[in-house]
Scaffold this active site. Structure first.
Site, PDB file in Angstrom:
ATOM      1  N   GLU A  96       0.834  -1.195   0.000  1.00  0.00           N
ATOM      2  CA  GLU A  96       0.000   0.000   0.000  1.00  0.00           C
ATOM      3  C   GLU A  96       0.872   1.249   0.000  1.00  0.00           C
ATOM      4  O   GLU A  96       1.919   1.299   0.650  1.00  0.00           O
ATOM      5  CB  GLU A  96      -0.939  -0.012   1.211  1.00  0.00           C
ATOM      6  CG  GLU A  96      -1.837  -1.244   1.213  1.00  0.00           C
ATOM      7  CD  GLU A  96      -2.923  -1.210   2.285  1.00  0.00           C
ATOM      8  OE1 GLU A  96      -3.050  -0.180   2.973  1.00  0.00           O
ATOM      9  OE2 GLU A  96      -3.642  -2.214   2.413  1.00  0.00           O
ATOM     10  N   CYS A 109       3.824   8.336   0.960  1.00  0.00           N
ATOM     11  CA  CYS A 109       4.351   7.344   1.900  1.00  0.00           C
ATOM     12  C   CYS A 109       4.560   6.036   1.135  1.00  0.00           C
ATOM     13  O   CYS A 109       3.601   5.431   0.662  1.00  0.00           O
ATOM     14  CB  CYS A 109       3.379   7.155   3.061  1.00  0.00           C
ATOM     15  SG  CYS A 109       3.982   6.054   4.348  1.00  0.00           S
ATOM     16  N   CYS A 116       6.415  -6.899   6.877  1.00  0.00           N
ATOM     17  CA  CYS A 116       7.532  -6.333   7.633  1.00  0.00           C
ATOM     18  C   CYS A 116       8.183  -7.437   8.453  1.00  0.00           C
ATOM     19  O   CYS A 116       7.489  -8.226   9.106  1.00  0.00           O
ATOM     20  CB  CYS A 116       7.059  -5.207   8.556  1.00  0.00           C
ATOM     21  SG  CYS A 116       8.431  -4.348   9.380  1.00  0.00           S
ATOM     22  N   CYS A 120       6.627  -4.832  15.484  1.00  0.00           N
ATOM     23  CA  CYS A 120       6.254  -3.787  16.437  1.00  0.00           C
ATOM     24  C   CYS A 120       4.795  -4.008  16.856  1.00  0.00           C
ATOM     25  O   CYS A 120       3.918  -4.203  16.006  1.00  0.00           O
ATOM     26  CB  CYS A 120       6.435  -2.407  15.820  1.00  0.00           C
ATOM     27  SG  CYS A 120       8.146  -2.055  15.346  1.00  0.00           S
ATOM     28  N   CYS A 123       1.664  -1.908  15.353  1.00  0.00           N
ATOM     29  CA  CYS A 123       1.587  -1.692  13.906  1.00  0.00           C
ATOM     30  C   CYS A 123       0.864  -2.844  13.226  1.00  0.00           C
ATOM     31  O   CYS A 123       1.254  -4.014  13.372  1.00  0.00           O
ATOM     32  CB  CYS A 123       2.998  -1.541  13.330  1.00  0.00           C
ATOM     33  SG  CYS A 123       3.018  -1.266  11.536  1.00  0.00           S
ATOM     34  N   CYS A 345      -1.328   6.091   9.628  1.00  0.00           N
ATOM     35  CA  CYS A 345      -0.065   5.518  10.073  1.00  0.00           C
ATOM     36  C   CYS A 345      -0.306   4.248  10.898  1.00  0.00           C
ATOM     37  O   CYS A 345      -1.108   4.241  11.826  1.00  0.00           O
ATOM     38  CB  CYS A 345       0.693   6.544  10.907  1.00  0.00           C
ATOM     39  SG  CYS A 345       2.317   6.002  11.437  1.00  0.00           S
TER      40      CYS A 345
END
Length: 370
Positions: A96, A109, A116, A120, A123, A345
């Site tokens: 995305e 962005c 990933c 974290c 997230c 975010c």
């Protein structure tokens, strides 16, 4: 150079590598200048449309090369003007990319990995696991797609993309070479011509790669900190167990010291209710950042289905900001944008064939947790 069935995607080659490519074909280096402008400034992916390139060379390029951007499978604009693309990469995975307009400023962005490799806890991307690194062509291809969405350009018109942040899916420093090549194209005058001050790499703190980054580029830097002490950051950002805060901030100082101008790092701090939003956390943060040229960006946590974390109250976030401002730090609260299309975010998920099986394990834990 390439197998009979494999073609070189020229989209991901920065100027020096594109020059080397043409030399390997027995062509002059200036051909790189022509191709860069056709691809990145005019959005052309058909060699036959490149009219200042000789026909024999165009035919040769068709045999050994291609200009291929990602396939757009979703394109939606939020009620606040934020625009999100979901782009399908090879093997069916997707990432995305988000464009955030703000007056004359347009910030794109960009993702660097499919999923990933970090985990974290706050997230959504991390909960999907990890598949692979994106190629340089796939990274710059996100900029290419977004730029093409606003073509043709009117002479003297404002650029739709003025800033690029490597803050999408993935940890950029774990895909070092491809990210550097893509950022070089972003800053290349013959391509997108974005200022080094307006290309920002965000990292959770891969210290050796951060030191290496300072040797090859001078883009702006953002540090995903999110906690003022190691005990808490170990829980939120597991990478901290390998590269604790003191090591990360020391590497940040080394990077800034290399820059020819007086630039500040951006400290990103996701504020989570009852976790890291207390006044004592703000005071600890002001102490741990002492002496580091930086500004602080407070990011209210954006909820997603797999998380039990809560968005902080505005009063708590403003109190946090006030403590940091009074300590002498320029501190802003990021306005949540695009949350109605899951473009805020921490909400980017794409489609990830999870090689780590992390997403499966996370779902199993959820199913057994009352």
């Amino acid at each position: 150079m390439t197998s009979p069935t494999e073609k070189t995607n020229l989209l991901g080659l920065p100027k020096a590598k594109l020059e080397a490519f043409f030399e390997s074909l027995g062509e002059k280096r200036f051909r790189a200048t022509q191709l860069l402008q056709w691809m990145h400034q005019r959005g052309v992916d058909d060699f036959d449309q490149m009219t200042n390139v000789s026909k024999p060379l165009r035919e040769k390029l068709k045999e050994v090369a291609e200009v291929r951007g990602p396939e757009v499978i979703f394109d939606e604009t939020s009620k606040d003007g934020t625009r999100k693309w979901v782009m399908r990469m090879d093997n069916g995975n997707s990432v995305e990319t988000v464009l955030i307009p703000d007056g004359e400023r347009g910030t794109l962005c960009v993702s660097s990995q499919i999923g990933c490799s970090l985990d974290c806890t706050f997230c959504s991307t991390g909960k999907r696991g990890f598949n692979r690194n994106l190629t340089a062509a796939e990274i710059i291809g996100q900029v290419w797609v977004a730029r093409k969405a606003f073509m043709p350009f009117e002479p003297g018109a404002d650029r739709p993309i003025t800033n690029v942040v490597m803050m999408g899916m993935g940890e950029p420093l774990l895909n070092f070479d491809n990210v550097v090549d893509a950022m070089n194209l972003m800053m290349e005058d013959l391509a997108y011509g974005i200022s080094k001050r307006r290309v920002t790499l965000s990292t959770s703190g891969v210290v050796p790669a951060l030191d290496q980054l300072g040797e090859v580029t001078d883009v702006s830097l953002a540090i995903s900190l999110h906690a003022p002490n190691d005990e808490l950051r170990n829980q939120l950002v597991p990478l901290n167990k390998k590269y604790p805060i003191a090591e990360l901030l020391a590497a940040t100082r080394r990077y800034l010291d290399r820059l020819p101008d007086k630039r500040k790092a951006t400290i990103e701090y996701t504020v989570i209710e009852g976790v890291n939003d207390q006044p004592e956390h703000a005071r600890q943060l002001s102490k741990v950042l002492k002496g580091l040229p930086c500004k602080i960006n407070l990011i209210p946590f954006n909820p997603f289905p797999e998380s039990d974390f809560r968005r902080p109250k505005l009063t708590a976030t403003r109190r946090f900001q006030t403590i940091l401002n009074e300590a002498g730090y320029i501190t802003t609260i990021r306005t949540t944008r695009g949350d109605d299309i899951d473009a805020a975010c921490g909400q980017l998920v794409g489609r990830v064939e999870d090689r780590t099986r992390r997403s499966q394990r996370y779902i199993q834990v959820q199913q057994v947790t009352p």
